[in-house]
Design an enzyme around this catalytic site. Structure first.
Site, short mmCIF file in Angstrom:
data_model
loop_
_atom_site.label_atom_id
_atom_site.label_comp_id
_atom_site.label_asym_id
_atom_site.label_seq_id
_atom_site.Cartn_x
_atom_site.Cartn_y
_atom_site.Cartn_z
N ASP A 13 0.72 -1.35 -0.08
CA ASP A 13 0.03 0.06 0.04
C ASP A 13 0.92 1.29 -0.05
O ASP A 13 0.52 2.50 0.48
CB ASP A 13 -1.02 0.17 1.11
CG ASP A 13 -1.59 -1.37 1.45
OD1 ASP A 13 -2.29 -1.82 0.40
OD2 ASP A 13 -1.79 -2.07 2.60
N LYS A 16 1.95 2.24 -5.14
CA LYS A 16 2.80 1.89 -6.34
C LYS A 16 1.99 2.27 -7.59
O LYS A 16 2.42 2.53 -8.47
CB LYS A 16 2.95 0.48 -6.46
CG LYS A 16 4.06 -0.18 -5.15
CD LYS A 16 4.09 -1.57 -5.31
CE LYS A 16 2.98 -2.26 -4.79
NZ LYS A 16 2.46 -2.24 -3.26
N GLY A 40 -4.76 -4.15 -4.58
CA GLY A 40 -5.59 -3.08 -4.96
C GLY A 40 -5.09 -1.72 -4.93
O GLY A 40 -4.44 -1.53 -4.17
N HIS A 41 -5.35 -1.04 -5.91
CA HIS A 41 -5.01 0.37 -5.99
C HIS A 41 -5.86 1.18 -6.74
O HIS A 41 -6.63 0.79 -7.52
CB HIS A 41 -3.67 0.63 -6.54
CG HIS A 41 -3.11 -0.05 -7.93
ND1 HIS A 41 -2.28 -1.17 -7.86
CD2 HIS A 41 -3.89 0.15 -9.12
CE1 HIS A 41 -2.14 -1.45 -9.21
NE2 HIS A 41 -3.13 -0.81 -9.85
N THR A 128 -6.38 -11.34 3.02
CA THR A 128 -7.55 -10.98 2.33
C THR A 128 -8.47 -11.88 1.83
O THR A 128 -9.56 -11.44 1.46
CB THR A 128 -6.98 -10.45 0.88
OG1 THR A 128 -6.46 -11.13 0.22
CG2 THR A 128 -5.92 -9.45 1.23
N GLN A 227 1.70 -6.13 -3.42
CA GLN A 227 2.13 -6.33 -2.23
C GLN A 227 3.55 -5.82 -2.00
O GLN A 227 3.79 -4.74 -2.76
CB GLN A 227 2.19 -7.71 -1.64
CG GLN A 227 0.93 -8.42 -1.44
CD GLN A 227 0.28 -8.99 -2.96
OE1 GLN A 227 0.78 -9.59 -3.61
NE2 GLN A 227 -1.05 -8.51 -3.32
N THR A 242 2.34 -12.63 2.41
CA THR A 242 1.48 -13.58 1.19
C THR A 242 2.29 -14.74 0.51
O THR A 242 3.42 -15.06 1.09
CB THR A 242 1.29 -12.19 0.09
OG1 THR A 242 0.38 -12.77 -0.70
CG2 THR A 242 2.44 -11.86 -0.89
N THR A 302 -7.88 -0.98 0.40
CA THR A 302 -8.40 -0.83 -0.90
C THR A 302 -9.30 -2.26 -1.12
O THR A 302 -10.39 -2.01 -1.55
CB THR A 302 -7.69 -0.68 -1.99
OG1 THR A 302 -6.86 0.41 -1.64
CG2 THR A 302 -8.48 -0.22 -3.18
N PRO A 307 -8.76 -0.87 8.78
CA PRO A 307 -7.67 0.09 9.07
C PRO A 307 -6.39 -0.40 9.03
O PRO A 307 -6.20 -1.69 9.36
CB PRO A 307 -8.33 0.43 10.37
CG PRO A 307 -9.50 -0.68 10.85
CD PRO A 307 -9.67 -1.30 9.62
N ARG A 308 -5.43 0.17 8.56
CA ARG A 308 -4.17 -0.07 8.45
C ARG A 308 -3.49 0.18 9.85
O ARG A 308 -3.77 1.34 10.43
CB ARG A 308 -3.52 0.49 7.23
CG ARG A 308 -3.76 -0.06 5.94
CD ARG A 308 -3.19 0.66 4.60
NE ARG A 308 -3.65 0.29 3.43
CZ ARG A 308 -4.15 0.93 2.58
NH1 ARG A 308 -3.66 2.23 2.44
NH2 ARG A 308 -4.54 0.61 1.58
N LYS A 334 3.33 10.12 -0.25
CA LYS A 334 2.63 10.78 0.97
C LYS A 334 3.50 11.29 1.81
O LYS A 334 3.02 11.44 3.08
CB LYS A 334 1.79 9.48 1.49
CG LYS A 334 0.87 8.73 0.74
CD LYS A 334 0.18 7.64 1.49
CE LYS A 334 -1.15 7.97 1.40
NZ LYS A 334 -1.90 6.95 1.80
N VAL A 418 3.18 14.39 -3.04
CA VAL A 418 2.78 15.31 -2.19
C VAL A 418 1.19 15.41 -2.24
O VAL A 418 0.59 16.18 -1.62
CB VAL A 418 3.25 16.76 -2.38
CG1 VAL A 418 4.85 16.59 -2.11
CG2 VAL A 418 2.99 17.08 -3.85
P1 IMP Z 1 -3.11 -13.01 1.47
O1 IMP Z 1 -2.24 -12.31 0.45
O2 IMP Z 1 -4.45 -12.59 1.12
O3 IMP Z 1 -2.74 -14.39 1.65
O4 IMP Z 1 -2.76 -12.41 2.57
C1 IMP Z 1 -1.47 -12.53 3.19
C2 IMP Z 1 -0.90 -11.01 4.12
O5 IMP Z 1 -0.59 -10.36 3.05
C3 IMP Z 1 -2.09 -10.49 5.06
O6 IMP Z 1 -1.32 -9.80 6.05
C4 IMP Z 1 -2.50 -9.40 4.02
O7 IMP Z 1 -3.05 -8.32 4.73
C5 IMP Z 1 -1.25 -8.86 3.37
N1 IMP Z 1 -1.50 -8.52 1.86
C6 IMP Z 1 -1.88 -9.07 0.66
N2 IMP Z 1 -2.05 -8.22 0.00
C7 IMP Z 1 -1.83 -6.88 0.35
C8 IMP Z 1 -1.69 -5.59 -0.10
O8 IMP Z 1 -1.95 -5.47 -1.56
N3 IMP Z 1 -1.24 -4.74 0.67
C9 IMP Z 1 -1.07 -4.76 2.03
N4 IMP Z 1 -0.91 -6.17 2.58
C10 IMP Z 1 -1.35 -7.08 2.00
#
Ligand code: IMP
Length: 443
Positions: A13, A16, A40-41, A128, A227, A242, A302, A307-308, A334, A418
Protein backbone atom coordinates in the site's frame (compact mmCIF):
# COMPACT_ATOMS: atom_id res chain seq x y z
CA UNK A 1 15.25 -3.11 -23.53
CA UNK A 2 14.62 -1.32 -21.25
CA UNK A 3 12.77 -3.09 -18.48
CA UNK A 4 11.73 -1.16 -15.38
CA UNK A 5 10.55 -2.99 -12.26
CA UNK A 6 8.56 -1.08 -9.64
CA UNK A 7 8.12 -2.84 -6.30
CA UNK A 8 6.84 -2.05 -2.83
CA UNK A 9 9.71 -1.52 -0.38
CA UNK A 10 7.67 -1.83 2.84
CA UNK A 11 4.53 -3.81 3.81
CA UNK A 12 2.38 -2.85 0.83
CA UNK A 13 0.00 0.00 0.00
CA UNK A 14 2.91 2.36 -0.64
CA UNK A 15 1.16 4.01 -3.59
CA UNK A 16 2.81 1.92 -6.33
CA UNK A 17 -0.31 2.30 -8.47
CA UNK A 18 0.22 6.01 -8.98
CA UNK A 19 3.94 5.61 -9.76
CA UNK A 20 3.15 2.83 -12.25
CA UNK A 21 0.39 4.94 -13.74
CA UNK A 22 2.80 7.84 -14.31
CA UNK A 23 5.57 5.70 -15.77
CA UNK A 24 3.10 3.71 -17.89
CA UNK A 25 2.80 6.75 -20.09
CA UNK A 26 6.33 6.00 -21.41
CA UNK A 27 5.84 2.22 -21.56
CA UNK A 28 4.59 -0.05 -24.32
CA UNK A 29 3.79 -2.93 -22.03
CA UNK A 30 2.73 -2.93 -18.37
CA UNK A 31 3.05 -6.32 -16.69
CA UNK A 32 1.78 -7.78 -13.40
CA UNK A 33 4.04 -10.66 -12.34
CA UNK A 34 2.75 -11.99 -8.99
CA UNK A 35 -0.11 -11.84 -6.52
CA UNK A 36 -3.74 -11.64 -7.44
CA UNK A 37 -6.79 -9.69 -6.38
CA UNK A 38 -5.35 -9.39 -2.87
CA UNK A 39 -3.75 -6.25 -4.32
CA UNK A 40 -5.68 -3.10 -4.94
CA UNK A 41 -4.90 0.37 -6.04
CA UNK A 42 -6.83 3.47 -6.79
CA UNK A 43 -5.88 5.78 -9.64
CA UNK A 44 -7.31 9.28 -9.80
CA UNK A 45 -7.45 10.45 -13.40
CA UNK A 46 -9.02 13.83 -14.23
CA UNK A 47 -11.02 13.68 -11.03
CA UNK A 48 -12.37 10.19 -11.84
CA UNK A 49 -11.43 7.36 -9.50
CA UNK A 50 -10.52 3.88 -10.82
CA UNK A 51 -9.97 0.90 -8.54
CA UNK A 52 -7.93 -2.05 -9.81
CA UNK A 53 -7.24 -5.43 -8.26
CA UNK A 54 -5.96 -7.41 -11.23
CA UNK A 55 -5.83 -5.31 -14.37
CA UNK A 56 -2.54 -3.38 -14.75
CA UNK A 57 -3.20 0.34 -14.42
CA UNK A 58 -1.67 0.99 -17.87
CA UNK A 59 -5.11 0.10 -19.26
CA UNK A 60 -6.07 3.75 -18.78
CA UNK A 61 -3.78 4.63 -21.71
CA UNK A 62 -5.03 3.60 -25.15
CA UNK A 63 -2.71 1.39 -27.18
CA UNK A 64 -0.71 -0.15 -24.30
CA UNK A 65 -0.34 -3.88 -23.88
CA UNK A 66 -1.38 -4.70 -20.33
CA UNK A 67 -0.27 -8.12 -19.23
CA UNK A 68 -1.32 -10.41 -16.43
CA UNK A 69 1.75 -12.63 -16.31
CA UNK A 70 2.13 -16.33 -15.60
CA UNK A 71 3.12 -15.60 -11.97
CA UNK A 72 -0.25 -14.03 -11.14
CA UNK A 73 -3.19 -15.97 -9.69
CA UNK A 74 -6.40 -14.99 -11.45
CA UNK A 75 -9.94 -15.03 -10.12
CA UNK A 76 -11.76 -14.96 -13.48
CA UNK A 77 -14.99 -13.52 -12.11
CA UNK A 78 -13.07 -10.62 -10.55
CA UNK A 79 -11.12 -10.05 -13.76
CA UNK A 80 -14.27 -10.05 -15.89
CA UNK A 81 -15.96 -7.70 -13.40
CA UNK A 82 -13.07 -5.23 -13.74
CA UNK A 83 -13.10 -5.48 -17.53
CA UNK A 84 -16.86 -4.89 -17.62
CA UNK A 85 -16.42 -1.81 -15.41
CA UNK A 86 -13.70 -0.43 -17.68
CA UNK A 87 -15.81 -1.05 -20.80
CA UNK A 88 -18.75 0.72 -19.17
CA UNK A 89 -16.45 3.70 -18.52
CA UNK A 90 -15.75 3.74 -22.26
CA UNK A 91 -12.15 2.48 -22.03
CA UNK A 92 -10.56 0.27 -24.68
CA UNK A 93 -9.69 -3.09 -23.10
CA UNK A 94 -8.37 -4.84 -26.21
CA UNK A 95 -4.76 -4.43 -24.98
CA UNK A 96 -5.36 -6.67 -21.96
CA UNK A 97 -3.57 -10.03 -22.26
CA UNK A 98 -3.64 -12.86 -19.73
CA UNK A 99 -0.98 -15.55 -19.64
CA UNK A 100 -2.31 -18.97 -20.58
CA UNK A 101 -0.05 -20.31 -17.81
CA UNK A 102 -1.38 -18.14 -14.99
CA UNK A 103 -3.20 -20.12 -12.31
CA UNK A 104 -6.90 -19.77 -11.60
CA UNK A 105 -8.32 -19.05 -8.14
CA UNK A 106 -11.13 -21.54 -7.69
CA UNK A 107 -14.11 -21.24 -5.30
CA UNK A 108 -12.56 -23.98 -3.14
CA UNK A 109 -9.40 -21.88 -2.77
CA UNK A 110 -11.50 -19.07 -1.33
CA UNK A 111 -13.30 -21.50 1.02
CA UNK A 112 -9.95 -22.91 2.17
CA UNK A 113 -8.57 -19.41 2.78
CA UNK A 114 -11.57 -18.74 5.06
CA UNK A 115 -11.18 -22.09 6.76
CA UNK A 116 -7.41 -21.64 7.27
CA UNK A 117 -7.90 -18.29 8.95
CA UNK A 118 -10.74 -19.66 11.10
CA UNK A 119 -8.58 -22.61 12.17
CA UNK A 120 -5.75 -20.33 13.23
CA UNK A 121 -8.22 -18.40 15.39
CA UNK A 122 -6.52 -15.56 17.24
CA UNK A 123 -3.22 -16.29 15.48
CA UNK A 124 -4.71 -15.65 12.07
CA UNK A 125 -2.43 -14.12 9.45
CA UNK A 126 -5.10 -11.66 8.44
CA UNK A 127 -5.19 -12.72 4.79
CA UNK A 128 -7.46 -10.97 2.36
CA UNK A 129 -9.46 -14.25 2.12
CA UNK A 130 -9.31 -14.10 -1.66
CA UNK A 131 -7.94 -17.64 -2.02
CA UNK A 132 -4.41 -16.51 -2.85
CA UNK A 133 -2.47 -18.87 -0.55
CA UNK A 134 -4.46 -22.04 -1.37
CA UNK A 135 -4.16 -21.28 -5.10
CA UNK A 136 -0.35 -20.94 -4.91
CA UNK A 137 -0.28 -24.09 -2.74
CA UNK A 138 -2.07 -26.04 -5.49
CA UNK A 139 0.32 -24.60 -8.07
CA UNK A 140 3.29 -25.92 -6.08
CA UNK A 141 1.52 -29.25 -5.52
CA UNK A 142 0.90 -29.49 -9.28
CA UNK A 143 -2.84 -29.55 -8.69
CA UNK A 144 -3.51 -26.11 -10.13
CA UNK A 145 -6.00 -25.11 -12.80
CA UNK A 146 -4.41 -22.82 -15.37
CA UNK A 147 -6.06 -20.15 -17.50
CA UNK A 148 -5.62 -22.32 -20.62
CA UNK A 149 -7.58 -25.14 -18.93
CA UNK A 150 -10.71 -22.98 -19.04
CA UNK A 151 -10.76 -23.54 -22.79
CA UNK A 152 -11.04 -27.33 -22.66
CA UNK A 153 -14.00 -28.96 -20.88
CA UNK A 154 -12.54 -32.49 -20.64
CA UNK A 155 -9.17 -31.42 -19.21
CA UNK A 156 -10.85 -28.90 -16.92
CA UNK A 157 -13.22 -31.38 -15.27
CA UNK A 158 -10.45 -33.96 -14.79
CA UNK A 159 -8.16 -31.39 -13.20
CA UNK A 160 -10.84 -30.04 -10.87
CA UNK A 161 -11.62 -33.58 -9.71
CA UNK A 162 -7.94 -34.26 -9.03
CA UNK A 163 -7.59 -30.96 -7.15
CA UNK A 164 -10.68 -31.62 -5.00
CA UNK A 165 -9.64 -35.13 -3.99
CA UNK A 166 -7.14 -34.24 -1.19
CA UNK A 167 -9.33 -31.36 0.06
CA UNK A 168 -12.51 -33.32 0.73
CA UNK A 169 -12.29 -33.31 4.50
CA UNK A 170 -11.56 -29.61 4.82
CA UNK A 171 -14.25 -28.64 2.32
CA UNK A 172 -17.02 -30.74 3.89
CA UNK A 173 -18.39 -27.98 6.19
CA UNK A 174 -18.57 -25.61 3.21
CA UNK A 175 -20.31 -28.16 1.01
CA UNK A 176 -23.03 -28.38 3.66
CA UNK A 177 -23.33 -24.60 3.92
CA UNK A 178 -26.06 -23.28 1.58
CA UNK A 179 -24.07 -20.08 1.02
CA UNK A 180 -21.09 -22.05 -0.37
CA UNK A 181 -22.52 -25.32 -1.68
CA UNK A 182 -23.61 -24.15 -5.16
CA UNK A 183 -20.20 -22.58 -5.82
CA UNK A 184 -18.42 -25.79 -4.84
CA UNK A 185 -20.50 -28.14 -6.98
CA UNK A 186 -18.24 -29.85 -9.55
CA UNK A 187 -20.63 -29.46 -12.48
CA UNK A 188 -21.39 -25.84 -11.61
CA UNK A 189 -17.70 -24.97 -11.21
CA UNK A 190 -16.87 -26.55 -14.56
CA UNK A 191 -19.67 -24.73 -16.34
CA UNK A 192 -18.80 -21.38 -14.73
CA UNK A 193 -15.15 -21.73 -15.71
CA UNK A 194 -15.98 -22.65 -19.29
CA UNK A 195 -18.18 -19.56 -19.53
CA UNK A 196 -15.38 -17.41 -18.08
CA UNK A 197 -12.88 -19.04 -20.47
CA UNK A 198 -15.13 -18.32 -23.41
CA UNK A 199 -15.43 -14.66 -22.44
CA UNK A 200 -11.70 -14.29 -21.77
CA UNK A 201 -10.49 -16.25 -24.82
CA UNK A 202 -9.57 -13.22 -26.91
CA UNK A 203 -7.34 -11.97 -24.08
CA UNK A 204 -5.51 -15.27 -23.43
CA UNK A 205 -2.00 -15.28 -24.89
CA UNK A 206 1.65 -16.36 -24.72
CA UNK A 207 2.46 -13.24 -22.73
CA UNK A 208 6.16 -13.98 -22.28
CA UNK A 209 6.72 -13.72 -26.02
CA UNK A 210 4.70 -10.48 -26.16
CA UNK A 211 7.07 -8.97 -23.58
CA UNK A 212 10.14 -10.22 -25.49
CA UNK A 213 8.84 -8.44 -28.60
CA UNK A 214 8.43 -5.19 -26.66
CA UNK A 215 11.95 -5.45 -25.25
CA UNK A 216 13.48 -6.50 -28.59
CA UNK A 217 11.93 -3.44 -30.22
CA UNK A 218 13.76 -1.28 -27.65
CA UNK A 219 10.50 -0.21 -26.02
CA UNK A 220 9.84 0.12 -22.32
CA UNK A 221 8.27 -2.79 -20.47
CA UNK A 222 7.15 -1.89 -16.98
CA UNK A 223 6.88 -4.69 -14.42
CA UNK A 224 4.41 -3.76 -11.72
CA UNK A 225 4.86 -5.45 -8.33
CA UNK A 226 1.94 -6.13 -6.00
CA UNK A 227 2.14 -6.36 -2.19
CA UNK A 228 5.71 -5.64 -1.09
CA UNK A 229 9.15 -6.81 -0.01
CA UNK A 230 8.30 -7.35 3.66
CA UNK A 231 5.37 -9.57 2.62
CA UNK A 232 7.60 -11.78 0.43
CA UNK A 233 7.11 -15.46 1.20
CA UNK A 234 10.89 -16.08 1.31
CA UNK A 235 12.29 -12.79 2.56
CA UNK A 236 9.41 -11.20 4.47
CA UNK A 237 8.13 -11.67 8.00
CA UNK A 238 7.09 -15.32 7.50
CA UNK A 239 4.46 -16.66 8.14
CA UNK A 240 2.83 -13.20 8.19
CA UNK A 241 3.38 -12.78 4.47
CA UNK A 242 1.62 -13.31 1.19
CA UNK A 243 2.12 -16.52 -0.80
CA UNK A 244 4.20 -15.12 -3.66
CA UNK A 245 7.47 -13.23 -4.15
CA UNK A 246 6.89 -9.48 -4.51
CA UNK A 247 10.66 -8.78 -4.73
CA UNK A 248 12.12 -7.54 -8.02
CA UNK A 249 13.80 -10.83 -8.92
CA UNK A 250 10.38 -12.45 -9.20
CA UNK A 251 9.55 -10.20 -12.16
CA UNK A 252 11.68 -12.46 -14.35
CA UNK A 253 9.95 -15.68 -13.29
CA UNK A 254 6.45 -14.26 -13.11
CA UNK A 255 6.65 -12.59 -16.51
CA UNK A 256 8.93 -14.99 -18.39
CA UNK A 257 11.94 -12.74 -19.06
CA UNK A 258 15.62 -13.02 -18.10
CA UNK A 259 17.54 -11.07 -15.48
CA UNK A 260 19.37 -9.08 -18.17
CA UNK A 261 16.02 -7.78 -19.40
CA UNK A 262 15.74 -5.65 -16.27
CA UNK A 263 17.51 -2.30 -16.49
CA UNK A 264 16.14 -0.38 -13.54
CA UNK A 265 14.45 -1.23 -10.28
CA UNK A 266 12.54 1.33 -8.25
CA UNK A 267 11.25 0.77 -4.74
CA UNK A 268 8.22 2.68 -3.49
CA UNK A 269 8.03 3.61 0.20
CA UNK A 270 5.72 5.87 2.17
CA UNK A 271 7.23 8.71 4.17
CA UNK A 272 6.02 6.67 7.19
CA UNK A 273 5.03 3.00 7.44
CA UNK A 274 1.85 0.93 7.44
CA UNK A 275 0.94 -2.72 7.61
CA UNK A 276 -2.34 -4.64 7.17
CA UNK A 277 -2.94 -7.95 8.88
CA UNK A 278 -0.88 -9.55 11.61
CA UNK A 279 2.89 -9.85 12.04
CA UNK A 280 5.87 -7.94 13.40
CA UNK A 281 5.98 -4.20 12.83
CA UNK A 282 8.78 -2.69 14.97
CA UNK A 283 7.86 0.97 14.42
CA UNK A 284 4.12 0.63 15.01
CA UNK A 285 2.45 3.52 16.84
CA UNK A 286 -0.41 2.84 19.25
CA UNK A 287 -0.98 6.47 20.17
CA UNK A 288 -2.60 9.63 18.82
CA UNK A 289 0.19 10.09 16.24
CA UNK A 290 -0.65 6.65 14.79
CA UNK A 291 -4.33 7.66 14.61
CA UNK A 292 -3.37 10.93 12.95
CA UNK A 293 -1.33 9.14 10.27
CA UNK A 294 -4.27 6.76 9.66
CA UNK A 295 -6.75 9.62 9.32
CA UNK A 296 -4.57 12.00 7.30
CA UNK A 297 -3.22 9.21 5.11
CA UNK A 298 -6.65 7.55 4.62
CA UNK A 299 -5.05 4.31 5.71
CA UNK A 300 -7.90 1.88 5.12
CA UNK A 301 -7.45 -1.11 2.78
CA UNK A 302 -8.56 -0.79 -0.88
CA UNK A 303 -9.29 -4.52 -1.02
CA UNK A 304 -10.76 -5.23 2.42
CA UNK A 305 -11.46 -1.78 3.92
CA UNK A 306 -9.52 -2.78 7.07
CA UNK A 307 -7.83 0.05 9.05
CA UNK A 308 -4.08 -0.15 8.50
CA UNK A 309 -1.58 -0.27 11.35
CA UNK A 310 0.56 2.89 11.18
CA UNK A 311 4.06 3.78 12.38
CA UNK A 312 7.25 5.72 11.71
CA UNK A 313 9.43 5.00 8.71
CA UNK A 314 11.74 2.04 9.32
CA UNK A 315 15.19 2.39 7.74
CA UNK A 316 16.36 -1.03 8.93
CA UNK A 317 13.61 -2.64 6.84
CA UNK A 318 14.12 -0.14 4.02
CA UNK A 319 17.87 -0.88 3.74
CA UNK A 320 17.00 -4.58 3.67
CA UNK A 321 14.50 -3.92 0.85
CA UNK A 322 17.12 -1.93 -1.09
CA UNK A 323 19.52 -4.87 -0.98
CA UNK A 324 16.96 -7.57 -1.76
CA UNK A 325 15.61 -5.69 -4.76
CA UNK A 326 18.89 -4.05 -5.86
CA UNK A 327 17.04 -0.74 -5.91
CA UNK A 328 18.41 1.93 -8.22
CA UNK A 329 16.02 4.49 -6.83
CA UNK A 330 13.43 5.12 -4.17
CA UNK A 331 10.10 6.84 -4.64
CA UNK A 332 8.83 8.39 -1.40
CA UNK A 333 5.06 8.79 -1.34
CA UNK A 334 2.58 10.64 0.89
CA UNK A 335 5.10 13.13 2.27
CA UNK A 336 2.18 15.54 2.77
CA UNK A 337 0.69 13.23 5.44
CA UNK A 338 3.54 14.23 7.79
CA UNK A 339 2.74 17.95 7.51
CA UNK A 340 1.89 19.54 10.85
CA UNK A 341 3.98 17.25 13.06
CA UNK A 342 6.42 19.16 15.30
CA UNK A 343 9.01 16.41 15.05
CA UNK A 344 9.27 13.31 12.89
CA UNK A 345 10.89 10.14 14.11
CA UNK A 346 13.01 7.92 11.88
CA UNK A 347 13.89 4.39 12.95
CA UNK A 348 17.58 3.91 12.25
CA UNK A 349 18.11 0.65 14.15
CA UNK A 350 16.25 -1.92 16.26
CA UNK A 351 16.64 -2.75 19.91
CA UNK A 352 15.99 -6.39 20.78
CA UNK A 353 14.57 -7.84 24.01
CA UNK A 354 18.04 -8.16 25.57
CA UNK A 355 18.96 -4.56 24.66
CA UNK A 356 21.12 -5.67 21.74
CA UNK A 357 20.85 -3.28 18.78
CA UNK A 358 20.51 -4.21 15.11
CA UNK A 359 21.38 -2.06 12.13
CA UNK A 360 20.55 -4.86 9.73
CA UNK A 361 17.30 -6.79 9.51
CA UNK A 362 17.41 -9.70 12.00
CA UNK A 363 16.88 -13.07 10.33
CA UNK A 364 15.50 -14.79 13.43
CA UNK A 365 11.76 -14.44 13.97
CA UNK A 366 12.05 -14.42 17.77
CA UNK A 367 14.39 -11.43 17.61
CA UNK A 368 12.25 -9.62 15.09
CA UNK A 369 8.99 -10.16 16.99
CA UNK A 370 10.45 -8.42 20.05
CA UNK A 371 12.41 -5.72 18.20
CA UNK A 372 11.46 -2.08 18.75
CA UNK A 373 12.62 0.91 16.76
CA UNK A 374 15.45 3.18 17.93
CA UNK A 375 14.77 6.65 16.60
CA UNK A 376 16.43 9.86 15.53
CA UNK A 377 14.19 12.90 15.62
CA UNK A 378 14.01 15.43 12.83
CA UNK A 379 12.15 18.75 12.79
CA UNK A 380 8.76 18.74 11.06
CA UNK A 381 7.14 21.44 8.91
CA UNK A 382 3.77 23.14 9.03
CA UNK A 383 3.48 24.52 5.48
CA UNK A 384 0.96 22.90 3.12
CA UNK A 385 3.13 21.06 0.58
CA UNK A 386 0.35 19.65 -1.62
CA UNK A 387 0.90 22.46 -4.14
CA UNK A 388 4.68 21.95 -4.40
CA UNK A 389 5.78 20.91 -7.86
CA UNK A 390 9.57 20.93 -7.54
CA UNK A 391 11.92 19.87 -4.81
CA UNK A 392 12.90 23.51 -4.32
CA UNK A 393 9.24 24.36 -3.48
CA UNK A 394 9.38 22.08 -0.43
CA UNK A 395 10.10 23.58 3.00
CA UNK A 396 13.71 23.12 4.12
CA UNK A 397 12.67 20.66 6.86
CA UNK A 398 10.93 18.42 4.30
CA UNK A 399 14.01 18.50 2.05
CA UNK A 400 16.21 17.69 5.02
CA UNK A 401 13.96 14.77 5.89
CA UNK A 402 14.26 13.36 2.35
CA UNK A 403 18.03 13.91 2.30
CA UNK A 404 18.31 12.08 5.63
CA UNK A 405 16.38 9.08 4.27
CA UNK A 406 18.41 8.88 1.05
CA UNK A 407 21.69 9.18 2.91
CA UNK A 408 20.88 6.64 5.64
CA UNK A 409 19.43 4.12 3.19
CA UNK A 410 22.16 4.71 0.62
CA UNK A 411 19.74 4.97 -2.30
CA UNK A 412 18.75 8.12 -4.19
CA UNK A 413 15.16 9.35 -4.17
CA UNK A 414 13.89 9.85 -7.69
CA UNK A 415 10.31 10.98 -7.03
CA UNK A 416 8.32 12.34 -4.10
CA UNK A 417 4.53 12.28 -3.73
CA UNK A 418 2.76 15.24 -2.11
CA UNK A 419 -0.86 14.23 -2.79
CA UNK A 420 -3.02 11.72 -4.65
CA UNK A 421 -3.17 13.53 -8.01
CA UNK A 422 -0.85 12.78 -10.94
CA UNK A 423 0.45 16.35 -10.86
CA UNK A 424 1.38 15.95 -7.19
CA UNK A 425 4.43 13.83 -7.96
CA UNK A 426 7.78 15.63 -7.95
CA UNK A 427 10.85 14.42 -9.85
CA UNK A 428 13.75 15.29 -7.57
CA UNK A 429 16.83 17.19 -8.65
CA UNK A 430 18.92 15.32 -6.09
CA UNK A 431 18.08 11.97 -7.68
CA UNK A 432 18.28 13.01 -11.29
CA UNK A 433 21.16 10.70 -12.16
CA UNK A 434 19.40 7.70 -10.56
CA UNK A 435 17.17 6.96 -13.55
CA UNK A 436 17.55 7.06 -17.32
CA UNK A 437 13.78 7.25 -17.55
CA UNK A 438 13.48 10.72 -16.12
CA UNK A 439 11.87 13.04 -18.68
CA UNK A 440 13.82 16.24 -19.32
CA UNK A 441 10.99 18.49 -18.14
CA UNK A 442 9.41 18.07 -14.69
CA UNK A 443 6.41 15.75 -15.12
P1 IMP B 1 -2.97 -12.89 1.32
O1 IMP B 1 -2.05 -12.28 0.33
O2 IMP B 1 -4.43 -12.56 1.08
O3 IMP B 1 -2.74 -14.35 1.50
O4 IMP B 1 -2.65 -12.21 2.76
C1 IMP B 1 -1.41 -12.43 3.41
C2 IMP B 1 -0.92 -11.17 4.11
O5 IMP B 1 -0.56 -10.21 3.13
C3 IMP B 1 -1.98 -10.49 4.99
O6 IMP B 1 -1.33 -9.90 6.10
C4 IMP B 1 -2.52 -9.39 4.10
O7 IMP B 1 -3.05 -8.31 4.84
C5 IMP B 1 -1.26 -9.00 3.35
N1 IMP B 1 -1.55 -8.41 2.03
C6 IMP B 1 -1.93 -9.05 0.91
N2 IMP B 1 -2.09 -8.19 -0.11
C7 IMP B 1 -1.76 -6.98 0.38
C8 IMP B 1 -1.69 -5.67 -0.22
O8 IMP B 1 -1.93 -5.46 -1.41
N3 IMP B 1 -1.31 -4.67 0.63
C9 IMP B 1 -1.00 -4.88 1.94
N4 IMP B 1 -1.05 -6.07 2.51
C10 IMP B 1 -1.42 -7.11 1.74
Amino acid sequence: MPGLVIVGAQWGDEGKGKVVDLMAEQADAVVRFQGGNNAGHTIVRDGEEFKFHLVPSGILYPGKTCIIGNGVVVDPSVLLGELDGLSRAGLDISGLKVSANAHVIMPYHIALDHSGEARLGKNEIGTTKRGIGPCYADKAARLGIRVQDMLDEKILKKKIMAALEPKQLMLRPYERDPAWAPRLDLQQMTEDLLTFGHRLEKHIADTSSLIWKTLDAGKLALFEGAQATMLDIDHGTYPFVTSSNPVSGAATIGAGVGIHDIDEVWGVAKAYATRVGAGPFPTELFDATGDLLRENGHEFGTTTGRPRRCGWIDLVALRYACRLNTLDALVITKLDVLTGLDTIKVCTEYRGADDATFETFPYHQSVLHRARGVYEELPGWSEDITGCRTEADLPQAARDYLAFLAERVGTPIVQVGVGPGREQQIWTESGQTASKLRPTANA
